[in-house]
Write a protein that holds these residues in place. Structure first.
Motif, PDB file in Angstrom:
ATOM      1  N   ALA A  40       0.828  -1.214   0.000  1.00 28.78           N
ATOM      2  CA  ALA A  40       0.000   0.000   0.000  1.00 28.78           C
ATOM      3  C   ALA A  40       0.860   1.260   0.000  1.00 28.78           C
ATOM      4  O   ALA A  40       0.522   2.257  -0.648  1.00 28.78           O
ATOM      5  N   ALA A  41       1.977   1.224   0.687  1.00 27.15           N
ATOM      6  CA  ALA A  41       2.850   2.401   0.773  1.00 27.15           C
ATOM      7  C   ALA A  41       3.410   2.790  -0.598  1.00 27.15           C
ATOM      8  O   ALA A  41       3.696   3.976  -0.839  1.00 27.15           O
ATOM      9  N   ILE A  42       3.544   1.825  -1.481  1.00 26.43           N
ATOM     10  CA  ILE A  42       4.054   2.118  -2.829  1.00 26.43           C
ATOM     11  C   ILE A  42       3.169   3.134  -3.538  1.00 26.43           C
ATOM     12  O   ILE A  42       3.648   3.973  -4.302  1.00 26.43           O
ATOM     13  N   TYR A  43       1.892   3.111  -3.268  1.00 26.98           N
ATOM     14  CA  TYR A  43       0.950   4.035  -3.911  1.00 26.98           C
ATOM     15  C   TYR A  43       1.342   5.492  -3.672  1.00 26.98           C
ATOM     16  O   TYR A  43       1.133   6.351  -4.525  1.00 26.98           O
ATOM     17  N   PHE A  44       1.892   5.784  -2.524  1.00 31.07           N
ATOM     18  CA  PHE A  44       2.169   7.163  -2.141  1.00 31.07           C
ATOM     19  C   PHE A  44       3.516   7.685  -2.638  1.00 31.07           C
ATOM     20  O   PHE A  44       3.847   8.844  -2.410  1.00 31.07           O
ATOM     21  N   LEU A  45       4.280   6.841  -3.307  1.00 32.10           N
ATOM     22  CA  LEU A  45       5.587   7.263  -3.791  1.00 32.10           C
ATOM     23  C   LEU A  45       5.460   8.071  -5.076  1.00 32.10           C
ATOM     24  O   LEU A  45       4.529   7.900  -5.854  1.00 32.10           O
ATOM     25  N   ARG A  46       6.433   8.951  -5.270  1.00 31.22           N
ATOM     26  CA  ARG A  46       6.526   9.722  -6.508  1.00 31.22           C
ATOM     27  C   ARG A  46       7.480   9.000  -7.458  1.00 31.22           C
ATOM     28  O   ARG A  46       8.281   8.177  -7.018  1.00 31.22           O
ATOM     29  N   PRO A  47       7.407   9.301  -8.747  1.00 29.51           N
ATOM     30  CA  PRO A  47       8.303   8.616  -9.707  1.00 29.51           C
ATOM     31  C   PRO A  47       9.782   8.742  -9.360  1.00 29.51           C
ATOM     32  O   PRO A  47      10.558   7.833  -9.648  1.00 29.51           O
ATOM     33  N   GLN A  48      10.195   9.802  -8.719  1.00 28.40           N
ATOM     34  CA  GLN A  48      11.615   9.982  -8.384  1.00 28.40           C
ATOM     35  C   GLN A  48      12.029   9.231  -7.112  1.00 28.40           C
ATOM     36  O   GLN A  48      13.208   9.184  -6.787  1.00 28.40           O
ATOM     37  N   ASP A  49      11.113   8.602  -6.426  1.00 30.83           N
ATOM     38  CA  ASP A  49      11.417   7.869  -5.193  1.00 30.83           C
ATOM     39  C   ASP A  49      11.861   6.427  -5.487  1.00 30.83           C
ATOM     40  O   ASP A  49      11.363   5.470  -4.897  1.00 30.83           O
ATOM     41  N   VAL A  50      12.818   6.280  -6.367  1.00 35.27           N
ATOM     42  CA  VAL A  50      13.236   4.958  -6.837  1.00 35.27           C
ATOM     43  C   VAL A  50      13.812   4.106  -5.702  1.00 35.27           C
ATOM     44  O   VAL A  50      13.504   2.916  -5.589  1.00 35.27           O
ATOM     45  N   GLN A 126       0.605   1.589 -25.783  1.00 35.64           N
ATOM     46  CA  GLN A 126       0.233   2.969 -26.067  1.00 35.64           C
ATOM     47  C   GLN A 126       0.712   3.854 -24.930  1.00 35.64           C
ATOM     48  O   GLN A 126       0.908   3.383 -23.812  1.00 35.64           O
ATOM     49  N   GLU A 127       0.885   5.142 -25.215  1.00 36.47           N
ATOM     50  CA  GLU A 127       1.174   6.072 -24.127  1.00 36.47           C
ATOM     51  C   GLU A 127      -0.077   6.141 -23.254  1.00 36.47           C
ATOM     52  O   GLU A 127      -1.197   6.307 -23.762  1.00 36.47           O
ATOM     53  N   GLN A 128       0.112   5.992 -21.959  1.00 36.84           N
ATOM     54  CA  GLN A 128      -1.024   5.886 -21.047  1.00 36.84           C
ATOM     55  C   GLN A 128      -1.569   7.258 -20.652  1.00 36.84           C
ATOM     56  O   GLN A 128      -0.824   8.218 -20.486  1.00 36.84           O
ATOM     57  N   THR A 129      -2.875   7.307 -20.488  1.00 34.06           N
ATOM     58  CA  THR A 129      -3.518   8.505 -19.968  1.00 34.06           C
ATOM     59  C   THR A 129      -3.251   8.566 -18.464  1.00 34.06           C
ATOM     60  O   THR A 129      -2.785   7.584 -17.851  1.00 34.06           O
ATOM     61  N   ALA A 130      -3.576   9.699 -17.866  1.00 32.90           N
ATOM     62  CA  ALA A 130      -3.418   9.832 -16.409  1.00 32.90           C
ATOM     63  C   ALA A 130      -4.266   8.781 -15.696  1.00 32.90           C
ATOM     64  O   ALA A 130      -3.841   8.190 -14.702  1.00 32.90           O
ATOM     65  N   ARG A 131      -5.453   8.521 -16.227  1.00 31.10           N
ATOM     66  CA  ARG A 131      -6.327   7.510 -15.620  1.00 31.10           C
ATOM     67  C   ARG A 131      -5.733   6.105 -15.780  1.00 31.10           C
ATOM     68  O   ARG A 131      -5.799   5.286 -14.866  1.00 31.10           O
ATOM     69  N   GLY A 132      -5.157   5.794 -16.914  1.00 30.20           N
ATOM     70  CA  GLY A 132      -4.509   4.503 -17.132  1.00 30.20           C
ATOM     71  C   GLY A 132      -3.337   4.306 -16.182  1.00 30.20           C
ATOM     72  O   GLY A 132      -3.147   3.224 -15.624  1.00 30.20           O
ATOM     73  N   LEU A 133      -2.548   5.355 -15.983  1.00 26.19           N
ATOM     74  CA  LEU A 133      -1.426   5.286 -15.037  1.00 26.19           C
ATOM     75  C   LEU A 133      -1.936   5.085 -13.610  1.00 26.19           C
ATOM     76  O   LEU A 133      -1.325   4.364 -12.827  1.00 26.19           O
ATOM     77  N   GLN A 134      -3.061   5.726 -13.302  1.00 27.93           N
ATOM     78  CA  GLN A 134      -3.670   5.538 -11.974  1.00 27.93           C
ATOM     79  C   GLN A 134      -4.067   4.075 -11.777  1.00 27.93           C
ATOM     80  O   GLN A 134      -3.866   3.507 -10.708  1.00 27.93           O
ATOM     81  N   GLY A 135      -4.617   3.464 -12.812  1.00 26.02           N
ATOM     82  CA  GLY A 135      -4.984   2.047 -12.736  1.00 26.02           C
ATOM     83  C   GLY A 135      -3.779   1.162 -12.490  1.00 26.02           C
ATOM     84  O   GLY A 135      -3.839   0.233 -11.686  1.00 26.02           O
ATOM     85  N   ILE A 136      -2.674   1.454 -13.170  1.00 21.86           N
ATOM     86  CA  ILE A 136      -1.442   0.681 -12.960  1.00 21.86           C
ATOM     87  C   ILE A 136      -0.978   0.832 -11.519  1.00 21.86           C
ATOM     88  O   ILE A 136      -0.615  -0.154 -10.865  1.00 21.86           O
ATOM     89  N   ARG A 137      -0.992   2.051 -10.996  1.00 22.97           N
ATOM     90  CA  ARG A 137      -0.582   2.277  -9.604  1.00 22.97           C
ATOM     91  C   ARG A 137      -1.473   1.506  -8.634  1.00 22.97           C
ATOM     92  O   ARG A 137      -0.996   0.923  -7.660  1.00 22.97           O
ATOM     93  N   MET A 138      -2.777   1.485  -8.905  1.00 20.90           N
ATOM     94  CA  MET A 138      -3.711   0.799  -8.009  1.00 20.90           C
ATOM     95  C   MET A 138      -3.499  -0.716  -8.011  1.00 20.90           C
ATOM     96  O   MET A 138      -3.509  -1.337  -6.950  1.00 20.90           O
ATOM     97  N   VAL A 139      -3.305  -1.310  -9.214  1.00 21.25           N
ATOM     98  CA  VAL A 139      -3.136  -2.770  -9.254  1.00 21.25           C
ATOM     99  C   VAL A 139      -1.769  -3.202  -8.746  1.00 21.25           C
ATOM    100  O   VAL A 139      -1.571  -4.378  -8.428  1.00 21.25           O
ATOM    101  N   MET A 140      -0.842  -2.275  -8.642  1.00 25.88           N
ATOM    102  CA  MET A 140       0.490  -2.596  -8.119  1.00 25.88           C
ATOM    103  C   MET A 140       0.625  -2.285  -6.629  1.00 25.88           C
ATOM    104  O   MET A 140       1.650  -2.590  -6.040  1.00 25.88           O
ATOM    105  N   SER A 141      -0.408  -1.695  -6.027  1.00 23.87           N
ATOM    106  CA  SER A 141      -0.259  -1.286  -4.630  1.00 23.87           C
ATOM    107  C   SER A 141      -1.526  -1.501  -3.812  1.00 23.87           C
ATOM    108  O   SER A 141      -1.578  -2.399  -2.972  1.00 23.87           O
TER     109      SER A 141
END
Length: 179
Positions: A40-50, A126-141
Motif C-alpha cells: 500500500a505504501a508504494i501508492y504514495f511514492l513519486r516517480p523519483q522515489d526509486v 500505447q502512451e497511457q492517460t493519467a487515468r490509465g497510469l492511476q490504474g497501474i498504480r492501483m493494481v500494483m499497490s
C-alpha cells in the motif's frame, strides 16, 4: 526483480525459525500484514522515489516468501486436525482442493487484472492517460494490499494456532503409538 526474488528466498529460508517462535498462523498473518502495508505504501511514492520503491518492493517480497511456505504447512495442519477430530486423514483431498483453489485464483486474478486495467482505460503498447497510469498504480499497490490485509484479519480468527496444534500433534503421536 532480482532484489525482490533474493528477498523472497531469504524470507523462505527464515520461515522455519520465525514460525517456531510465533506459530504458523500468527507468522502467516503478520507477514501478510507487512506485505499489505508495504504494498500500500508504494501508492504514495513519486516517480523519483526509486530507492524507496526498491526498499518497499524488497520488504513486500521478503514477506511473501514465508506466506508462500506457510500456506502449504497450514494445509497439512488442517489435515492433522481432521485426523485428530474425526479419526480420518484427508491430506490428499485437502491438497487437491488447495491446488484447485490456487489455479482458480490465478485464473480469476489474471482476468481481474485485465478487467480492472480496462476500467481505467489502459491500452497496451500505447502512451497511457493519467487515468490509465492511476490504474497501474492501483493494481500494483492498493488492490493487492486490500486482499493481503483482509487475509491477515481472517488469519487472526484461524483456530489452529500454535498451542492448539501442539495439542493436536502430541495426541496424534500418542494415538499412532497405540495403533
Amino acid at each position: 526483480l532480482v532484489a525482490g526474488t533474493a528477498a523472497t528466498i531469504l524470507g523462505v529460508f527464515l520461515t522455519t525459525r520465525i514460525s517456531r517462535i510465533l506459530g504458523k498462523s500468527l507468522a502467516y498473518a503478520l507477514f501478510l500484514g507487512v506485505a499489505g502495508l508495504s504494498s500500500a505504501a508504494i501508492y504514495f511514492l513519486r516517480p523519483q522515489d526509486v530507492v524507496l520503491m526498491f526498499a518497499l518492493q524488497i520488504i513486500t517480497s521478503f514477506s511473501v516468501g514465508p506466506v508462500s511456505v506457510l500456506q502449504w504447512s497450514i494445509y497439512t495442519d488442517a489435515a492433522d486436525y481432521g485426523e485428530w477430530k474425526k479419526n480420518r486423514r484427508a491430506t490428499g483431498l485437502i491438497m487437491a482442493a488447495s491446488l484447485f483453489a490456487l489455479k482458480l485464483g490465478v485464473a480469476i486474478g489474471g482476468s481481474a487484472l485485465v478487467w480492472i486495467l480496462g476500467m481505467y482505460g489502459f491500452e497496451a503498447n500505447q502512451e497511457q492517460t493519467a487515468r490509465g497510469l492511476q490504474g497501474i498504480r492501483m493494481v500494483m499497490s492498493v488492490y493487492p494490499a486490500i486482499f493481503a490485509l483482509l487475509g491477515m484479519v481472517f488469519m487472526f480468527f484461524y483456530p489452529l494456532n500454535k498451542s492448539r496444534m501442539a495439542q493436536v500433534e502430541s495426541e496424534l503421536i500418542e494415538r499412532r503409538k497405540q495403533s
